[in-house]
Design an enzyme around this catalytic site. Structure first.
Site, PDB file in Angstrom:
ATOM      1  N   HIS A 184       0.822  -1.446  -0.260  1.00  0.00           N
ATOM      2  CA  HIS A 184      -0.130  -0.336  -0.186  1.00  0.00           C
ATOM      3  C   HIS A 184       1.115   1.256   0.193  1.00  0.00           C
ATOM      4  O   HIS A 184       0.458   2.062  -0.175  1.00  0.00           O
ATOM      5  CB  HIS A 184      -0.591   0.040   1.236  1.00  0.00           C
ATOM      6  CG  HIS A 184      -2.802  -0.943   1.044  1.00  0.00           C
ATOM      7  ND1 HIS A 184      -2.830  -1.571   1.845  1.00  0.00           N
ATOM      8  CD2 HIS A 184      -3.420  -0.426  -0.719  1.00  0.00           C
ATOM      9  CE1 HIS A 184      -3.669  -1.844   0.940  1.00  0.00           C
ATOM     10  NE2 HIS A 184      -4.184  -2.201   0.047  1.00  0.00           N
ATOM     11  N   CYS A 492      -1.524  -4.772 -22.542  1.00  0.00           N
ATOM     12  CA  CYS A 492      -2.130  -4.229 -21.301  1.00  0.00           C
ATOM     13  C   CYS A 492      -1.409  -4.831 -20.295  1.00  0.00           C
ATOM     14  O   CYS A 492      -1.393  -4.016 -19.210  1.00  0.00           O
ATOM     15  CB  CYS A 492      -3.207  -3.945 -21.209  1.00  0.00           C
ATOM     16  SG  CYS A 492      -3.614  -6.012 -20.575  1.00  0.00           S
TER      17      CYS A 492
HETATM   18  C1  PEP Z   1      -1.067  -8.931 -17.320  1.00  0.00           C
HETATM   19  O1  PEP Z   1      -1.330 -10.014 -16.694  1.00  0.00           O
HETATM   20  O2  PEP Z   1      -0.168  -8.123 -18.239  1.00  0.00           O
HETATM   21  C2  PEP Z   1      -1.929  -8.312 -16.826  1.00  0.00           C
HETATM   22  C3  PEP Z   1      -2.079  -7.345 -17.325  1.00  0.00           C
HETATM   23  O3  PEP Z   1      -2.871  -8.903 -16.200  1.00  0.00           O
HETATM   24  P1  PEP Z   1      -2.768  -8.788 -14.436  1.00  0.00           P
HETATM   25  O4  PEP Z   1      -1.096  -7.394 -14.445  1.00  0.00           O
HETATM   26  O5  PEP Z   1      -3.834  -8.370 -13.537  1.00  0.00           O
HETATM   27  O6  PEP Z   1      -2.239 -10.355 -14.301  1.00  0.00           O
END
Ligand code: PEP
Ligand code: MG
Length: 532
Positions: A184, A492
């Site tokens: 956090h 992403c």
């Molecule tokens: C990833 O795995 O790159 C992703 C975007 O999902 P998370 O980070 O939520 O696992």
């Protein structure tokens, strides 16, 4: 005093020089003798009441995220199960401080044992609360805090409430011997734009001044003149880069050849994102809906989820919002959902696997999404897909829920149904998946491809390299599939937030990248400056 270097991991980016304030290492709790049980109960009540008041006072200056963290601690203070444990120990003859400590330690143990760094980090909240109440019971004073603006605060670790209290002095940065980039405190530091380095291995001693290099994860105490000069040059360059990035924020991102690149946002809690950043993004490339589900006694029902989803979609009016279905399981406990205990939860029943296994958990979310779709630019994205049959099963589930809603006379529609590409299996066999779009999750794709945990340190962290040829070849494969089929491909994972990596992704042909809010301006700059 000779210059000394400590090497750790960056938790919040930045580059700063300033006075160094080292927090005293806490001495072990003194063990007071117990009075009679009634007196100890009264002392505990007094301390809990005072802790509640102190937390309320801190909350007043904490900002949104800080307020939420402290509210979680206040909730814990009101948790009858926790307090009852302590009361039983008092009845058995323990002094109030020991009874409270033991009750909290039991909870902390469970969090510390979690495989996921996110959950291990929650142990810090409980520890924070434990220390606050024990200090009140034992009459100890809180740590002396810096008063000089721009001070680098160093210590073994820092509690969230310690951070909020210290931040009144307008810190320059934080350097921790231990700590975690998922804590956090790290989250608060990133939200405030405060440079922070964790995992330095030792608490610095004997210096009044330091350079905190939270780009490379380094603390240099008593820097010598050569180090200072080099630092000044880097700092100036960084400030210029920052200035250029911020200037580009409000405009659409285009490559030097005029080609448009969609720069999207990764979202957890939409409330915590600055409105200007929401306005500057081309949409949301990933909304991690876990934030709606975690840390609560009761899971959100269909109505609450529908309200949350439509609020963000309507806020972005027409820009695409890719909402990811629940990505928990194994090591991330959910209220009211019993999960199997697994020796390797990252390879276990999580993400889509869990949702397909527990239709009672999945159905409210799917129905809420289908209801949110009509007239809105919603896309739905499924996490942790390994085989085409899982996607087909999910599609059938969405179809069945849509029919159910229509049967009830409820307005609903099928949004584009896409998938995360975050398992090597899905990248290798990308042509077998009947998805409407693909979004590469580089965080998991890297850890599963390299067999190197995404939250590891040291030697293993070096292996979890998003630019490893194995990872880049998988990404290339997915991009090529998108090109051949005309299906949209985005990325992403955190990789897109690292300017050097964004460069490589653009070179591989990706034209949709999604990053956390703090990285949006730098991403636009990387697009603008892309060489070729
Ligand atoms: C990833 O795995 O790159 C992703 C975007 O999902 P998370 O980070 O939520 O696992
Ligand atoms: Mg993932």
């Amino acid at each position: 005093m000779a210059e000394q270097r400590y090497s750790g991991r960056p938790a919040s980016p930045g580059l700063v020089i300033g006075p160094l304030h080292v927090l005293a290492t806490r001495s072990a709790a003194t063990r007071a003798r117990a009075g009679d049980a009634a007196a100890e109960h009264a002392r505990l009540d007094g301390a809990l009441g005072r802790a509640r008041d102190d937390l309320a006072a801190l909350m007043a200056t904490a900002g949104t995220e800080g307020e939420e963290i402290l509210a979680f601690q206040v909730e814990l203070l009101d948790d009858p199960a926790l307090v009852e444990h302590a009361r039983a120990a008092i009845d058995a003859g323990e002094p109030a401080a020991a009874a409270w400590s033991a009750a909290l330690d039991e909870q902390i143990e469970g969090y510390v044992a979690a495989d996921d760094e996110y959950f291990r980090a929650r142990a810090a909240d409980l520890d924070d609360l434990k220390t606050r109440v024990v200090d009140l019971l034992e009459g100890r004073w809180p740590d002396e805090l810096p008063t000089v603006e721009g001070t680098i605060l160093a210590g073994r670790d820092l509690s969230p409430s310690g951070f909020i209290a210290a931040e009144r002095a307008r810190l320059g940065g934080i350097a921790l011997a231990e700590g975690s980039a998922q804590s956090h405190v790290a989250m608060l530091a990133r939200a405030r734009g405060l440079p922070m380095v964790v995992d330095l291995g030792a608490v610095p001693t004997g210096a009044d001044e330091a350079i905190l290099d939270a780009e490379h994860g380094m603390l240099v105490t008593a820097p010598d003149p050569t180090t200072r000069d080099a630092f000044a040059v880097r700092r100036r360059a960084r400030a210029q880069t920052e200035e250029r990035a911020v200037a580009l924020l409000g405009s659409p991102a285009t490559l030097p050849n005029g080609e448009r690149v969609a720069c999207l946002l990764n979202v957890d809690d939409p409330q915590s994102i600055e409105p200007a950043l929401l306005d500057a993004a081309d949409g949301v490339g990933l909304w991690r809906t876990e934030f709606l589900f975690l840390h609560r006694a009761q899971l959100p029902d269909e109505g609450e989820q529908y309200a949350a989803y439509t609020a963000l979609l309507d806020r972005l009016t027409g820009r695409p919002v890719a909402i990811r279905t629940l990505d928990v399981g194994g090591d991330k406990p959910l209220a009211g959902v019993s999960l199997p205990s697994e020796s390797n939860p990252f390879l276990g029943l999580r993400g889509l696997r869990l949702c397909l296994d527990r239709p009672e958990l999945f159905r409210p979310q799917v129905r809420a999404l289908l209801r949110a779709a009509p007239g809105r630019s919603l896309k739905v994205m499924l996490p942790m897909v390994s085989r085409a049959s899982e996607l087909a099963e999910a599609r059938a589930f969405f179809d069945a829920c849509l029919e159910e809603l229509r049967g009830e006379g409820v307005e609903a529609a099928m949004p584009p149904l896409g998938m995360m590409v975050e398992t090597p299996a899905s990248a290798v066999a990308i042509d077998t998946f009947d998805a409407d779009f693909f979004s590469i999750g580089s965080n998991d794709l890297v850890q599963y491809t390299m067999a190197a945990s995404r939250d590891a340190g040291g030697r293993v962290a070096a292996l979890a390299d998003p630019l490893d040829p194995a990872v880049l070849r998988l990404i290339e494969r997915v991009v090529a599939h998108g090109r051949a089929t005309g299906l949209e491909v985005s990325l992403c994972g955190d990789m897109a937030a690292v300017p050097g990596c964004a460069e490589r992704l653009l070179a591989l042909g990706l034209r949709r990248l999604s990053v956390g809010p703090a990285a949006l301006a730098r991403l636009k700059l990387a697009v603008h400056d892309h060489a070729g």
